[in-house]
Every structure is written in structure tokens, then in C-alpha cells.
Design an enzyme around this catalytic site. Structure first.
Site, PDB file in Angstrom:
ATOM      1  N   ALA A 121       7.383   4.585  14.533  1.00 53.53           N
ATOM      2  CA  ALA A 121       7.886   5.061  13.382  1.00 53.53           C
ATOM      3  C   ALA A 121       6.919   5.828  12.782  1.00 53.53           C
ATOM      4  O   ALA A 121       8.029   6.615  12.070  1.00 53.53           O
ATOM      5  CB  ALA A 121       7.389   3.305  12.484  1.00 53.53           C
ATOM      6  N   GLU A 172       1.349  -3.077  24.356  1.00 56.52           N
ATOM      7  CA  GLU A 172       1.627  -1.753  24.354  1.00 56.52           C
ATOM      8  C   GLU A 172       1.577  -1.469  25.211  1.00 56.52           C
ATOM      9  O   GLU A 172      -0.168  -1.187  26.258  1.00 56.52           O
ATOM     10  CB  GLU A 172       1.054  -1.342  22.489  1.00 56.52           C
ATOM     11  CG  GLU A 172       2.127  -1.769  21.811  1.00 56.52           C
ATOM     12  CD  GLU A 172       2.252  -0.879  20.692  1.00 56.52           C
ATOM     13  OE1 GLU A 172       1.190  -0.535  20.649  1.00 56.52           O
ATOM     14  OE2 GLU A 172       2.597  -1.245  19.686  1.00 56.52           O
ATOM     15  N   HIS A 231       6.622   1.984  19.243  1.00 53.99           N
ATOM     16  CA  HIS A 231       5.466   2.182  18.328  1.00 53.99           C
ATOM     17  C   HIS A 231       5.469   3.843  18.044  1.00 53.99           C
ATOM     18  O   HIS A 231       4.590   4.385  18.295  1.00 53.99           O
ATOM     19  CB  HIS A 231       4.379   2.176  18.933  1.00 53.99           C
ATOM     20  CG  HIS A 231       2.724   1.504  18.019  1.00 53.99           C
ATOM     21  ND1 HIS A 231       1.455   1.182  18.116  1.00 53.99           N
ATOM     22  CD2 HIS A 231       2.856   2.221  17.147  1.00 53.99           C
ATOM     23  CE1 HIS A 231       1.085   1.506  16.884  1.00 53.99           C
ATOM     24  NE2 HIS A 231       1.671   1.586  16.328  1.00 53.99           N
ATOM     25  N   THR A 270       6.588  -2.428  10.995  1.00 50.17           N
ATOM     26  CA  THR A 270       5.589  -1.146  11.599  1.00 50.17           C
ATOM     27  C   THR A 270       4.142  -1.257  11.885  1.00 50.17           C
ATOM     28  O   THR A 270       4.043  -0.056  11.638  1.00 50.17           O
ATOM     29  CB  THR A 270       6.728  -0.368  10.756  1.00 50.17           C
ATOM     30  OG1 THR A 270       6.555  -0.900   9.579  1.00 50.17           O
ATOM     31  CG2 THR A 270       8.016  -0.233  11.213  1.00 50.17           C
ATOM     32  N   SER A 271       4.310  -1.930  11.245  1.00 50.36           N
ATOM     33  CA  SER A 271       2.308  -2.199  10.565  1.00 50.36           C
ATOM     34  C   SER A 271       1.574  -2.302  11.790  1.00 50.36           C
ATOM     35  O   SER A 271       1.315  -1.574  12.268  1.00 50.36           O
ATOM     36  CB  SER A 271       1.858  -3.532  10.017  1.00 50.36           C
ATOM     37  OG  SER A 271       2.515  -4.687  10.282  1.00 50.36           O
ATOM     38  N   ARG A 272       1.254  -3.693  12.692  1.00 46.23           N
ATOM     39  CA  ARG A 272       0.851  -4.088  14.390  1.00 46.23           C
ATOM     40  C   ARG A 272       1.089  -4.912  14.464  1.00 46.23           C
ATOM     41  O   ARG A 272       1.218  -5.718  13.765  1.00 46.23           O
ATOM     42  CB  ARG A 272      -1.062  -4.004  13.460  1.00 46.23           C
ATOM     43  CG  ARG A 272      -2.071  -2.744  13.231  1.00 46.23           C
ATOM     44  CD  ARG A 272      -1.294  -2.097  14.581  1.00 46.23           C
ATOM     45  NE  ARG A 272      -2.558  -0.604  14.249  1.00 46.23           N
ATOM     46  CZ  ARG A 272      -1.998   0.303  13.951  1.00 46.23           C
ATOM     47  NH1 ARG A 272      -1.378   0.296  13.541  1.00 46.23           N
ATOM     48  NH2 ARG A 272      -3.257   1.815  14.197  1.00 46.23           N
ATOM     49  N   GLY A 283       1.219  -1.141  -0.193  1.00 47.88           N
ATOM     50  CA  GLY A 283       0.221   0.192   0.059  1.00 47.88           C
ATOM     51  C   GLY A 283       0.924   1.136   0.127  1.00 47.88           C
ATOM     52  O   GLY A 283       2.104   1.410  -0.842  1.00 47.88           O
ATOM     53  N   ARG A 284       0.349   2.106   1.167  1.00 44.39           N
ATOM     54  CA  ARG A 284       0.970   3.792   0.736  1.00 44.39           C
ATOM     55  C   ARG A 284       2.897   3.422   1.131  1.00 44.39           C
ATOM     56  O   ARG A 284       3.140   3.604   1.300  1.00 44.39           O
ATOM     57  CB  ARG A 284       0.385   4.472   1.252  1.00 44.39           C
ATOM     58  CG  ARG A 284      -0.753   4.730   0.598  1.00 44.39           C
ATOM     59  CD  ARG A 284      -1.756   6.499   1.389  1.00 44.39           C
ATOM     60  NE  ARG A 284      -3.154   6.523   0.378  1.00 44.39           N
ATOM     61  CZ  ARG A 284      -4.073   6.518   1.408  1.00 44.39           C
ATOM     62  NH1 ARG A 284      -4.426   5.365   2.168  1.00 44.39           N
ATOM     63  NH2 ARG A 284      -5.482   6.462   0.759  1.00 44.39           N
ATOM     64  N   ILE A 285       2.394   2.639   2.414  1.00 44.62           N
ATOM     65  CA  ILE A 285       3.511   2.531   3.115  1.00 44.62           C
ATOM     66  C   ILE A 285       4.642   1.673   2.807  1.00 44.62           C
ATOM     67  O   ILE A 285       5.256   1.878   2.163  1.00 44.62           O
ATOM     68  CB  ILE A 285       3.660   2.149   4.308  1.00 44.62           C
ATOM     69  CG1 ILE A 285       2.680   3.708   5.306  1.00 44.62           C
ATOM     70  CG2 ILE A 285       4.456   2.297   5.573  1.00 44.62           C
ATOM     71  CD1 ILE A 285       2.040   3.886   7.105  1.00 44.62           C
TER      72      ILE A 285
END
Length: 340
Positions: free
Chosen positions: A304, A283, A302, A252-254, A172-174
Site C-alpha cells: 500500500a 509476511e 504489503h 493497511t496498517s499492520r 493519524g496522518r494516514i
């Protein structure tokens, strides 16, 4: 703490407004300022309140009379919505909306918003930084220098970037931005995306292959997929076993995209050389968590998404989304499309 007529006890009023004006509640937030949200609320003429509410009872008490919610970590369930008959919109700080029951919101005619593109540059930068730091053992070398040690064996093998394969899961975008940056450094890039058409060999300009093939081939695997029922523990014991022992995993997603117990086992037992992890299933990461005791992991909390620019944009657009929705206009970013 500011007070205002009609505000529940323990709720701070950041922007007072005329009686009868719509109320927006920030349910919970650990940011250090709210200047961007205040500016949006003042311009729109809405009352903006701030609480630190997470539990059902806390949320219901704090959100009395609110037409809109701005959410960071709080779980906005169907029960929360049912206790708030005047709720029209929920806007979440960030990309993921896994803390909101989107289906329940849609069924109740509540608009759910996010900010899907605010941190593209920041997160992709961080993913590359974690990939390089983990691949080269930067954190372990730093600790060694501080302790007076020179320990090359602890970080071997160290591959060069040029000619290594960088796998992107979620283009996707990232993910796409990360792929471009990895390619610019000299990596050969390969990707996987569930949205890619069956049999496609390229998606958004990135060569793609089935997930298992990406995992088997890549020297670095970087995860950029949202957390859904389908992606929960997308990378578990079976998938980690497909990775080569010299590979590096970056997330770096979930946190829930990776089975943490399986990751710890792979890192501890030599099934995976190293990892760079910014997002976590729990978290904040509990003190003494097994990941914190492994030298071949680079951990960040968390963050990023953070740059000065992305921080301001996130806060402004999150507030704008909820204000637009309660005014009856379509916000820039709506997750649940048409509601009824």
C-alpha cells in the site's frame, strides 16, 4: 559484489569511504535499487554497506564496526545491540518500528528513527481502493468473467457509496487522509482514535466515537493504527462479532492489529461479508494460507505504501535519519526522544 578493507565477508560495500569514516549497514532489504541511499552516504562521507541478515548471528557478523543500522524486516533486539558497542542509531524503512526494541535502544543511548509521513497519500489511496474492490466484489467478478461465469449472487449485497458509513480506526496522518478521501466519494465518515480526548465528538476534523460504536455502525472499517502491545489483535473475535454481516474490513496498517484466525472464521462463516488486506501477521503470506482460499478477500502483499514518489522519499529520508544521528545532529524523525 564490491569488497572493501574491513568489511565482513558476504557484505556488499555500496559506498566506500576513507578509513575511520562512520559505517552504516543496511541490514536487510528487498528493494531493487539503492540510488537514494548511496547519494545520501556519498554526500555525508560515510561508508554504506548492504547485507541480507535477519538472525542474531547474521546481524552481529554483518554489522561489525557499524555506527548506524538501516532496517527493513530484521529484528533488532537488545541482544543485537549488546553485540554492537559502537551502535549509535537505528533507522527503519517505514512508519512502524515494532521490529526494534525501542526501550532497549533508549536505555543504551541509541537513537531510533522512522519515516512516519512518507506514504500518507499512497496508503490512503490503497485503503480506498481495497474498500471499493472488496465492497463491490471486483476480484471475484474478475475471476468469474475469466471463467465464463456471470454470478451476481456471489457478491450481493452491493451497497452504494453515498449514504454508507466509513469507519476509520486511527485518525493519524494516514487515517485522516483516508477519511477525507472517503468523504469525498460520498461516504459518511466516523472515526476512533485512542489519542482523542475522553468524551470528544471530533478529532482532527473527523467525527469520533468509541471503538465498539464505530464497529457496530460502519459499512466499511479501515484500520490505520500502529502495532503496539495495546493494539495487538485490537480487532479479534469479539470485535468482528460487533460488525454487521454486510460490513467490509480493510487493513493497511499492520497485520498484527487483526487476529487472522478470527478474521478467517468471520469471512468463512458469514460474520463478515468481505475484506481487503494489505498487511499480514506472516509476511510473505504462506502458500495455501486460509485467507488465500477465500473468494471474499482482496489480498495485496504489503505494498500500500508504494508509489514512485513515496518509494524514493522513503529511501532518502531513512538514510538521512541515520546519517544525521551518527553525526550528532537530531534527525527529522526520532521515535524514542531523549536517550541516555
Amino acid at each position: 559484489m564490491s569488497t572493501h578493507e574491513g568489511a565482513p565477508a558476504g557484505v556488499e560495500v555500496l559506498v566506500p569511504a576513507e578509513p575511520g569514516s562512520p559505517v552504516v549497514l543496511i541490514t536487510d532489504c528487498d528493494h531493487d535499487s539503492f540510488d537514494a541511499e548511496i547519494a545520501v552516504a556519498q554526500q555525508a562521507g560515510v561508508e554504506l554497506r548492504l547485507a541480507q541478515a535477519r538472525s542474531l548471528d547474521e546481524l552481529v557478523a554483518a554489522a561489525t564496526g557499524a555506527a548506524g543500522l538501516v532496517v527493513q524486516y530484521a529484528q533488532i533486539t537488545a541482544a543485537v545491540m549488546d553485540a554492537m558497542p559502537g551502535l549509535q542509531a537505528i533507522s527503519r524503512y517505514g512508519v512502524g518500528v515494532d521490529s526494534v526494541d525501542v526501550a532497549a535502544a533508549s536505555a543504551r543511548g541509541i537513537v531510533v528513527c522512522n519515516v512516519p509521513d512518507y506514504g500518507t497519500e499512497a496508503v490512503s489511496d490503497h485503503a480506498i481502493a481495497l474498500a471499493l474492490a472488496a465492497s463491490r466484489g471486483i476480484a471475484r467478478l474478475d475471476r468469474g468473467v475469466r471463467a465464463g461465469r456471470f454470478d451476481l449472487e456471489a457478491i450481493r449485497p452491493v451497497p452504494q457509496v453515498r449514504g454508507s458509513i466509513f469507519g476509520v480506526v486511527g485518525v493519524g496522518r494516514i487515517g485522516h487522509a483516508t477519511a477525507l478521501k472517503a468523504r469525498g466519494l460520498g461516504y459518511d465518515v466516523i472515526g476512533f482514535d485512542v489519542q482523542a480526548p475522553a468524551g470528544a465528538t471530533e478529532y482532527h476534523g473527523v467525527p469520533v466515537a468509541p471503538l465498539d460504536e464505530v464497529l457496530r455502525r460502519a459499512d466499511v472499517v479501515s484500520l490505520h493504527t500502529p502495532l503496539t502491545e495495546a493494539t495487538h489483535h485490537l480487532v479479534g473475535g469479539r470485535e468482528l462479532a460487533l460488525l454487521r454481516p454486510a460490513a467490509v474490513l480493510v487493513n493497511t496498517s499492520r497485520g498484527g492489529v487483526v487476529d487472522t484466525d478470527a478474521l478467517v472464521a468471520a469471512l468463512r462463516d458469514g460474520g463478515l461479508r468481505a475484506a481487503g488486506i494489505d498487511v499480514h501477521e506472516d509476511e510473505p503470506v504462506p502458500l495455501g494460507h486460509p485467507l488465500t482460499r477465500l473468494d471474499n478477500v482482496v489480498l495485496t502483499p504489503h505494498l500500500a505504501w508504494y508509489t514512485e514518489e513515496s518509494y524514493t522519499e522513503l529511501k532518502r529520508r531513512t538514510a538521512q535519519n541515520v546519517v544525521e544521528a551518527i553525526a550528532g545532529r537530531r534527525p527529522r524523525n526520532v521515535v524514542n526522544g531523549e536517550t541516555r
